[in-house]
Design a protein around this motif. Structure first.
Motif, PDB file in Angstrom:
ATOM      1  N   ASN A   1       0.837  -1.195   0.000  1.00  0.00           N
ATOM      2  CA  ASN A   1       0.000   0.000   0.000  1.00  0.00           C
ATOM      3  C   ASN A   1       0.872   1.245   0.000  1.00  0.00           C
ATOM      4  O   ASN A   1       1.845   1.313   0.746  1.00  0.00           O
ATOM      5  CB  ASN A   1      -0.883   0.055   1.251  1.00  0.00           C
ATOM      6  N   GLY A   2       0.532   2.176  -0.851  1.00  0.00           N
ATOM      7  CA  GLY A   2       1.246   3.444  -0.862  1.00  0.00           C
ATOM      8  C   GLY A   2       2.572   3.399  -1.587  1.00  0.00           C
ATOM      9  O   GLY A   2       3.335   4.362  -1.555  1.00  0.00           O
TER      10      GLY A   2
ATOM     11  N   GLY B   1       3.147   3.392  -4.774  1.00  0.00           N
ATOM     12  CA  GLY B   1       3.176   4.266  -5.956  1.00  0.00           C
ATOM     13  C   GLY B   1       2.633   3.602  -7.211  1.00  0.00           C
ATOM     14  O   GLY B   1       2.823   4.112  -8.316  1.00  0.00           O
ATOM     15  N   LYS B   2       1.913   2.499  -7.075  1.00  0.00           N
ATOM     16  CA  LYS B   2       1.392   1.781  -8.252  1.00  0.00           C
ATOM     17  C   LYS B   2       0.326   2.620  -8.975  1.00  0.00           C
ATOM     18  O   LYS B   2       0.378   2.806 -10.196  1.00  0.00           O
ATOM     19  CB  LYS B   2       0.798   0.431  -7.819  1.00  0.00           C
ATOM     20  N   THR B   3      -0.648   3.085  -8.181  1.00  0.00           N
ATOM     21  CA  THR B   3      -1.709   3.895  -8.786  1.00  0.00           C
ATOM     22  C   THR B   3      -1.127   5.172  -9.392  1.00  0.00           C
ATOM     23  O   THR B   3      -1.516   5.583 -10.494  1.00  0.00           O
ATOM     24  CB  THR B   3      -2.759   4.248  -7.715  1.00  0.00           C
ATOM     25  N   THR B   4      -0.192   5.779  -8.681  1.00  0.00           N
ATOM     26  CA  THR B   4       0.430   7.003  -9.196  1.00  0.00           C
ATOM     27  C   THR B   4       1.131   6.735 -10.520  1.00  0.00           C
ATOM     28  O   THR B   4       1.121   7.572 -11.420  1.00  0.00           O
ATOM     29  CB  THR B   4       1.411   7.557  -8.146  1.00  0.00           C
TER      30      THR B   4
ATOM     31  N   GLU C   1      -8.766   2.650  -9.865  1.00  0.00           N
ATOM     32  CA  GLU C   1      -8.880   1.876  -8.623  1.00  0.00           C
ATOM     33  C   GLU C   1     -10.233   2.082  -7.954  1.00  0.00           C
ATOM     34  O   GLU C   1     -10.852   1.135  -7.480  1.00  0.00           O
ATOM     35  CB  GLU C   1      -7.758   2.329  -7.676  1.00  0.00           C
TER      36      GLU C   1
ATOM     37  N   GLU D   1      -6.136  -2.662  -9.601  1.00  0.00           N
ATOM     38  CA  GLU D   1      -6.744  -3.525  -8.577  1.00  0.00           C
ATOM     39  C   GLU D   1      -8.196  -3.877  -8.877  1.00  0.00           C
ATOM     40  O   GLU D   1      -9.095  -3.561  -8.086  1.00  0.00           O
ATOM     41  CB  GLU D   1      -6.636  -2.862  -7.195  1.00  0.00           C
TER      42      GLU D   1
ATOM     43  N   GLN E   1      -2.640  -6.396  -5.657  1.00  0.00           N
ATOM     44  CA  GLN E   1      -2.035  -6.754  -4.370  1.00  0.00           C
ATOM     45  C   GLN E   1      -2.023  -8.278  -4.261  1.00  0.00           C
ATOM     46  O   GLN E   1      -1.185  -8.852  -3.582  1.00  0.00           O
ATOM     47  CB  GLN E   1      -2.896  -6.215  -3.210  1.00  0.00           C
TER      48      GLN E   1
HETATM   49  N1  LIG Z   1      -3.988  12.842  -4.069  1.00  0.00           N
HETATM   50  C1  LIG Z   1      -2.897  12.639  -3.340  1.00  0.00           C
HETATM   51  N2  LIG Z   1      -2.294  13.666  -2.687  1.00  0.00           N
HETATM   52  C2  LIG Z   1      -1.188  13.472  -1.944  1.00  0.00           C
HETATM   53  N3  LIG Z   1      -0.587  12.293  -1.776  1.00  0.00           N
HETATM   54  C3  LIG Z   1      -1.130  11.229  -2.394  1.00  0.00           C
HETATM   55  C4  LIG Z   1      -2.306  11.345  -3.205  1.00  0.00           C
HETATM   56  N4  LIG Z   1      -2.615  10.128  -3.679  1.00  0.00           N
HETATM   57  C5  LIG Z   1      -1.685   9.302  -3.201  1.00  0.00           C
HETATM   58  N5  LIG Z   1      -0.784   9.946  -2.436  1.00  0.00           N
HETATM   59  C6  LIG Z   1       0.381   9.355  -1.764  1.00  0.00           C
HETATM   60  O1  LIG Z   1       1.222   8.841  -2.765  1.00  0.00           O
HETATM   61  C7  LIG Z   1       1.784   7.609  -2.345  1.00  0.00           C
HETATM   62  C8  LIG Z   1       1.549   6.572  -3.415  1.00  0.00           C
HETATM   63  O2  LIG Z   1       0.159   6.358  -3.537  1.00  0.00           O
HETATM   64  P1  LIG Z   1      -0.457   5.354  -4.579  1.00  0.00           P
HETATM   65  O3  LIG Z   1      -1.914   5.560  -4.549  1.00  0.00           O
HETATM   66  O4  LIG Z   1       0.235   5.509  -5.870  1.00  0.00           O
HETATM   67  O5  LIG Z   1      -0.074   3.959  -3.932  1.00  0.00           O
HETATM   68  P2  LIG Z   1      -0.511   2.516  -4.380  1.00  0.00           P
HETATM   69  O6  LIG Z   1       0.747   1.755  -4.603  1.00  0.00           O
HETATM   70  O7  LIG Z   1      -1.470   2.560  -5.485  1.00  0.00           O
HETATM   71  O8  LIG Z   1      -1.193   1.988  -3.044  1.00  0.00           O
HETATM   72  P3  LIG Z   1      -2.491   1.061  -2.840  1.00  0.00           P
HETATM   73  O9  LIG Z   1      -2.030  -0.331  -2.989  1.00  0.00           O
HETATM   74  O10 LIG Z   1      -2.913   1.367  -1.442  1.00  0.00           O
HETATM   75  O11 LIG Z   1      -3.500   1.471  -3.847  1.00  0.00           O
HETATM   76  C9  LIG Z   1       1.166   7.281  -1.023  1.00  0.00           C
HETATM   77  O12 LIG Z   1       2.089   7.616  -0.016  1.00  0.00           O
HETATM   78  C10 LIG Z   1      -0.034   8.172  -0.915  1.00  0.00           C
HETATM   79  O13 LIG Z   1      -0.245   8.568   0.406  1.00  0.00           O
END
Ligand SMILES: Nc1ncnc2c1ncn2[C@@H]1O[C@H](COP(=O)(O)OP(=O)(O)OP(=O)(O)O)[C@@H](O)[C@H]1O
Ligand SMILES: [Mg+2]
Lengths: 291, 254
Positions: free
Chosen positions: B60-61, B63-66, B107, B180, B212
């Motif tokens: 979690n967190g 950076g995948k979604t980013t 997501e 996801e 995940q």
């Molecule tokens: N809109 C936002 N503003 C600020 N920080 C963000 C935002 N969205 C995500 N983040 C931060 O960016 C980081 C990466 O987030 P991301 O959503 O890419 O993770 P992820 O790998 O997709 O996680 P998950 O498995 O929970 O979906 C995290 O630390 C999150 O807190």
């Protein structure tokens, strides 16, 4: 108390006419608010520009009412599009307050410019020949132009509702109101849609201005007076729904008309009293969604 | 198109890694991204080849979604190189990127409450010829056909996920990013979505999947990349999965 039907119907008609303007204007405000997140305080000035556009078309170019109904909304809508491209788009990401102040300022400037050239008195605009005169309905005398305004406004409002709630284009618009980022990520040019939506809302205001010209004369401050009531209508109806703003617009016009008959002293304040009541009971307005 | 597809169970039995790797469809190099001041992606490098299912794994967190959003052009502050079918899309707006043939299933699913199911389905415009027809979509997701008039968000979570996938299949995009798709869904629904992704893969779609649940991903993925703290820290083919199991457990903390 004995009821004078003639007078009652006359006030109802006045109410319906005012309601038509409230509906067209609050509809435009709702459409703009949905897409741009801006409470368009320039709306009254743009309505006034619609009436002046009709006036210029007639007196400068010799183009009459029927063409003005089409040309004035297009021209003023285009002016709105320029405002959106040059100014409003840059504050889209900021707090509501910026849009409110910017459009309020724009409205004052537009009104100021017109006042500078035309003073505060009204310019006459004649009812088109085809709509002169009236018919006796038995229970009342109906001036044809007034009947036309009510029917035509209703048709325009319903057509706008249909466009937004029932067509593919409207689905894009509703979706972009909810989540513009995702709609754009599907390949839809959302910024262009926002610009055109502003043009649509402004065009509706200008159309109301043209309709109003033969009834209320053409005055630089005609919008300033009306728009205060329209904002109260918007607060009462809420900006959440298209149909909501249409119905609230007409309904409040009728309420005003009835008040003028039954308790004339309150006719100018009844909408504001209702606004206060609604704010106390349901702050997001009758159809939901807060600004 | 769908008529020529193998059935879902046949597809599951096929060996995905046996497919030859195609041309590079997506190539990401030194991708960095920020949310405001916070630096989230610190140099992501990976590629996806035609017809592949590539899975990004990570906590979690991580950076995948980013990463998916940056590819889609949704994150305004990003840098690095993103090439799709040879063209640089790293600075393009998201509507332009979508029109190149990139489609996303987000997501949070992104079903629109003010649209009914049919309108949700028809919302994304066609960006290329050759998208699935409505009949083909209803064949994949029979539930949707029954619910066309329902408000989008009145559907169950599983149906909403199907709708979110279905609507991008209409567009003709051949590169799909699925974030996801199984999150929070019941096992039978997960299975159905798994079969669907399988079929899409057999149809030649190229898929970038975020998951995940690597057991789910293992049924269709060709390759995996591990995302951690905004970087790709490892990558391996599906055939190397069992050899990498211990590492994987420590990466994902499961
Ligand atoms: N809109 C936002 N503003 C600020 N920080 C963000 C935002 N969205 C995500 N983040 C931060 O960016 C980081 C990466 O987030 P991301 O959503 O890419 O993770 P992820 O790998 O997709 O996680 P998950 O498995 O929970 O979906 C995290 O630390 C999150 O807190
Ligand atoms: Mg995520």
């Amino acid at each position: 108390m004995s009821i004078n039907l003639q007078a009652l119907f006359a006030q109802l008609l006045v109410g319906l006419i005012n309601g038509s303007f409230y509906a067209l204007l609050s509809l435009g405000l709702a459409v703009i608010f949905g897409m741009l997140n801006i409470i368009n305080f320039a709306h009254g000035a743009l309505y006034m520009m619609g009436a002046f556009a009709a006036y210029f078309l007639l007196n400068v170019l010799g183009i009459g009412y029927w063409w003005a109904l089409i040309i004035a909304p297009l021209a003023v809508g285009l002016f709105g599009i320029i405002l959106e491209r040059t100014m409003l788009q840059w504050i889209a990401q900021l707090d509501h307050l910026y849009g409110l102040l910017l459009t309020f300022g724009l409205g004052l400037i537009i009104q100021g410019v017109f006042q500078n050239y035309f003073g505060s008195s009204g310019l006459p605009y004649a009812i088109p020949d085809e709509l002169k005169g009236g018919v006796n309905l038995g229970f009342m005398f109906l001036p044809i132009y007034r009947g036309w305004v009510v029917v035509f406004s209703l048709v325009v409002c319903l057509a706008t509702w249909y466009l937004i709630e029932r067509t593919r284009l409207g689905a894009n618009l509703r979706a972009a109101t909810e989540n513009p980022t995702l709609v754009r990520a599907f390949g839809i040019n959302v910024p262009r849609m926002i610009t055109l939506t502003y043009g649509l809302g402004v065009g509706l205001a200008a159309l109301a201005g043209v309709l109003s010209a033969p009834i209320n004369q053409v005055r630089p401050l005609m919008g300033a007076d009306l728009i205060i009531v329209v904002f109260a209508v918007v607060v009462i109806g809420g900006m959440g729904s298209i149909m909501g703003s249409i119905i609230t617009g007409f309904a409040l016009g009728i309420v005003e008309g009835l008040t003028k008959y039954f308790y004339p002293e309150a006719s100018n304040t009844v909408v504001f009293v209702l606004m206060v009541l609604v704010l106390l009971i349901k702050p997001s307005g009758l159809t939901g969604r807060t600004a | 198109m769908v008529e020529t597809m193998t059935t879902a169970s046949d597809a599951a039995a096929a060996t995905p890694s046996a497919q030859p790797a195609g041309d590079v469809v997506l190539s990401v190099q030194n991708l960095q991204a920020w949310y405001g001041e916070s630096h989230i992606l610190h140099g992501i490098d990976f590629e996806v080849r035609a017809g592949e299912v590539v899975t990004l794994l990570g906590r979690n967190g991580a950076g995948k979604t980013t990463t998916l959003k940056s590819i889609m052009g949704i994150i305004p502050k990003r840098s690095g190189s993103i090439r799709f079918e040879g063209k640089d899309i790293s600075r393009a707006s998201s509507d332009k990127i979508a029109r190149q043939g990139v489609a996303i299933c987000p997501e949070e699913r992104g079903i629109f409450a003010s649209l009914d199911v049919r309108e949700n389905l028809m919302l994304p415009p066609q960006v290329r010829p050759g998208g699935l027809s409505l009949e083909q979509i209803f064949e994949l997701f029979p539930n949707l056909k029954e619910r066309l008039k329902s408000q989008g968000t009145k559907l169950s979570g599983g149906e909403q996920q199907m709708l979110a996938i279905a609507r991008i299949l209409r567009t003709g995009a051949r590169f799909l990013m699925l974030d996801e798709p199984t999150e929070g869904l019941a096992p039978v629904i997960i299975q159905q979505i798994g079969h669907t992704i399988q079929r899409l893969k057999n149809e030649g779609f190229t898929i970038l999947l975020v998951e995940q649940n690597f057991r789910f991903a293992a049924t269709m993925a060709d390759r995996y990349y591990i995302v951690e703290h905004g970087k790709i820290i490892d990558g391996f083919a599906n055939s190397e999965l069992s050899a990498n199991m211990d590492k994987l457990h420590s990466y994902l903390g499961v």
